[in-house]
Design a protein around this motif. Structure first.
Motif, short mmCIF file in Angstrom:
data_model
loop_
_atom_site.label_atom_id
_atom_site.label_comp_id
_atom_site.label_asym_id
_atom_site.label_seq_id
_atom_site.Cartn_x
_atom_site.Cartn_y
_atom_site.Cartn_z
N TRP A 6 0.83 -1.20 0.00
CA TRP A 6 0.00 0.00 0.00
C TRP A 6 0.87 1.25 0.00
O TRP A 6 0.60 2.22 -0.72
CB TRP A 6 -0.93 0.01 1.21
CG TRP A 6 -1.88 1.17 1.18
CD1 TRP A 6 -3.08 1.24 0.53
CD2 TRP A 6 -1.68 2.45 1.80
NE1 TRP A 6 -3.65 2.48 0.70
CE2 TRP A 6 -2.83 3.24 1.48
CE3 TRP A 6 -0.68 3.00 2.59
CZ2 TRP A 6 -2.97 4.56 1.93
CZ3 TRP A 6 -0.82 4.31 3.04
CH2 TRP A 6 -1.94 5.07 2.72
N PHE A 7 1.93 1.24 0.79
CA PHE A 7 2.82 2.39 0.83
C PHE A 7 3.58 2.55 -0.49
O PHE A 7 3.84 3.67 -0.93
CB PHE A 7 3.80 2.28 2.00
CG PHE A 7 3.18 2.62 3.32
CD1 PHE A 7 3.07 3.94 3.72
CD2 PHE A 7 2.71 1.63 4.17
CE1 PHE A 7 2.49 4.27 4.94
CE2 PHE A 7 2.13 1.95 5.38
CZ PHE A 7 2.02 3.28 5.77
N VAL A 8 3.94 1.44 -1.11
CA VAL A 8 4.59 1.52 -2.42
C VAL A 8 3.67 2.18 -3.44
O VAL A 8 4.10 2.98 -4.29
CB VAL A 8 5.01 0.12 -2.90
CG1 VAL A 8 5.44 0.14 -4.37
CG2 VAL A 8 6.14 -0.43 -2.03
N SER A 9 2.37 1.88 -3.35
CA SER A 9 1.42 2.39 -4.34
C SER A 9 1.26 3.90 -4.31
O SER A 9 0.79 4.49 -5.29
CB SER A 9 0.05 1.72 -4.13
OG SER A 9 -0.56 2.17 -2.90
N ILE A 10 1.61 4.55 -3.20
CA ILE A 10 1.46 6.01 -3.11
C ILE A 10 2.81 6.73 -3.20
O ILE A 10 2.91 7.91 -2.89
CB ILE A 10 0.74 6.40 -1.80
CG1 ILE A 10 1.56 5.96 -0.58
CG2 ILE A 10 -0.65 5.82 -1.74
CD1 ILE A 10 1.01 6.48 0.74
N SER A 11 3.85 6.01 -3.63
CA SER A 11 5.21 6.57 -3.64
C SER A 11 5.67 6.91 -5.05
O SER A 11 5.18 6.36 -6.04
CB SER A 11 6.19 5.58 -3.01
OG SER A 11 5.81 5.24 -1.70
N ASN A 12 6.66 7.82 -5.11
CA ASN A 12 7.41 8.04 -6.35
C ASN A 12 8.89 7.92 -6.03
O ASN A 12 9.27 7.57 -4.90
CB ASN A 12 7.06 9.39 -6.98
CG ASN A 12 7.33 10.56 -6.04
OD1 ASN A 12 8.33 10.57 -5.30
ND2 ASN A 12 6.45 11.55 -6.05
N GLU A 13 9.77 8.24 -7.00
CA GLU A 13 11.21 8.02 -6.79
C GLU A 13 11.78 8.88 -5.67
O GLU A 13 12.80 8.53 -5.07
CB GLU A 13 11.98 8.26 -8.10
CG GLU A 13 12.05 9.71 -8.56
CD GLU A 13 10.84 10.13 -9.36
OE1 GLU A 13 10.87 11.22 -9.95
OE2 GLU A 13 9.85 9.35 -9.40
#
Length: 442
Positions: free
Chosen positions: A334-341
């Motif tokens: 879930w946290f990966v899904s709201i992240s960028n580089e």
């Protein structure tokens, strides 16, 4: 600040149960989440729990020995003199807080087990020298040094990914510690925390309305119990002569020192939990001079490890449910899904802090989150070394309000988890900012 500190301290004192009940509540929470979110059946969750229940037995023994061997070594006249000498640097409650926080932080940067014990033992000696200091806050200050451990020389994640044949080597290769522990962002976080945590804890002292003065003398470091029942030499039986023989202790002590020298000669300055326990144990044998004095000290020491022995299996069961049900993976994704580089390291840090409540082991947490966060970092072009260190700092961050790692220190201090957690909440809130700045802007 005064209002917040008082609020959290009162809330924790009123509502936070004993550390054992905290582990039970976490067990039930994960059990329900596994059923409601992941769709696992109650039977499956019980199976995951039981299968993982004994996975931390070796680690529980290591942490029990940290408390026992630390107590043994601290009860020797030689070490007691050293700790007393260091404690003379503090003459006021404010100086006591600053001294204990700084020494504990430096010790935890060297080795986390070493730092936990040294911080607690020094705090006890400082409290005896400055009896007007708030003992609960002093122990919270000693524990706050543990916040630094995963950015130091015993950090399990940076050391693991710098080692050949680690389980993610095919994905990221070998990442040297120059890109993790000695990177600019990690050095920034460590220096800021090392300098400001003593000041923060001193400020927390000023924000208290009253002083809670638990008696530090409850933890004995004198020789009364160690020296008890020593028979007269002329009336000793052969067995008693062996028990009170300095030669026996010296011979086995020299053998232990020989292995310590061999370890550092062949491995360099590699401090792991086993060699720390080994050093504490054999220095304790030598400094107590006779087996009988040593064994008397052991008898006193083992009274402090009950909480560790009974609680660590429950945390292993929690880890088993989190991993086998896929709950930890779901949280991380879930946290990966709201992240960028740019933001991935920050969100990784926050997610690791949450997962750490349920998987409070650096190596165990990396095994859970590493295979999720590292491929995500590669896919979106984020810094893999910084992402790995974000997991490490997340693991260290919420240790401030997770009783798992506080148990050895609390056992030595003679305190309950609720006695220090109100202050640790304030440390948690503050430390978020330098860690987040380091991960975002360096």
């Amino acid at each position: 600040m005064k209002t917040l500190t008082t609020f959290f301290d009162r809330m924790v004192q009123r509502y936070l149960p004993d550390a054992f009940l905290f582990a039970i509540i976490l067990t039930l929470v994960v059990f329900v989440l596994g059923i409601s979110i992941m769709g696992s059946s109650p039977v499956e969750m019980v199976q995951y729990w039981g299968d993982g229940f004994w996975d931390l037995l070796a680690f529980a023994m290591q942490m029990s020995l940290i408390v026992v061997t630390g107590y043994i070594l601290a009860s020797t006249p030689a070490v007691r003199k050293i700790l007393t000498k260091i404690s003379t640097l503090a003459n006021t409650p404010g100086q006591a807080i600053v001294l204990v926080t700084f020494i504990a932080g430096v010790a935890c940067l060297i080795n986390y087990g070493f730092g936990l014990v040294v911080g607690a033992l020094l705090a006890i000696h400082v409290a005896k020298r400055v009896p007007s200091v708030d003992y609960r806050l002093l122990m919270a200050s000693a524990y706050s040094g543990f916040l630094l451990w995963h950015g130091g020389l015993s950090g399990s994640i940076p050391l693991l990914i710098a080692t050949p044949d680690h389980f993610l080597e095919d994905t990221i290769g070998i990442i040297p510690v120059t890109e993790t522990l000695f990177s600019s962002f990690n050095i920034f976080i460590v220096i800021v925390l090392l300098v400001t945590l003593p000041l923060l804890n001193r400020f927390l002292m000023k924000s208290r309305d009253t002083i809670s003065n638990t008696d530090a003398s409850a933890w004995k470091t004198d020789d009364e119990d160690v020296d008890k029942e020593v028979p007269d030499k002329h009336s000793m039986t052969p067995a008693e002569r062996l028990e009170n023989s300095q030669i026996i202790s010296l011979l086995i002590g020299i053998m232990g020192l020989g292995f310590i020298v061999y370890h550092f000669t062949t491995n360099g300055f590699e401090l792991n939990i086993n060699i720390v326990n080994f050093i504490f144990l054999f220095l304790g044998i030598i400094f107590h001079r006779t087996p009988r004095r040593f064994l008397n000290s052991v008898t006193n020491a083992v009274k402090n490890v009950g909480g560790i022995i009974i609680q660590f299996p429950f945390y292993a069961g929690i880890m088993g449910m989190m991993v086998a049900s896929g709950l930890s993976q779901e949280m991380s994704m879930w946290f990966v899904s709201i992240s960028n580089e740019v933001t991935l390291p920050l969100w990784t840090f926050i997610s690791a802090g949450i997962v750490n409540f349920f998987v409070p082991s650096g190596g165990g947490q990396w095994a859970v989150q590493g295979p999720i966060m590292i491929p995500a970092a590669l896919e979106i072009g984020a810094d893999t070394a910084k992402t790995a260190m974000a997991v490490a700092w997340g693991d260290a961050w919420t240790n401030m309000i997770q009783p798992f790692w506080a148990l050895p220190l609390l056992a030595i201090a003679g305190l309950k988890v609720r006695d220090i957690m109100g202050f640790c909440v304030m440390i948690l809130i503050y430390s978020f900012f330098p860690i987040a700045i380091g991960l975002l802007f360096f």
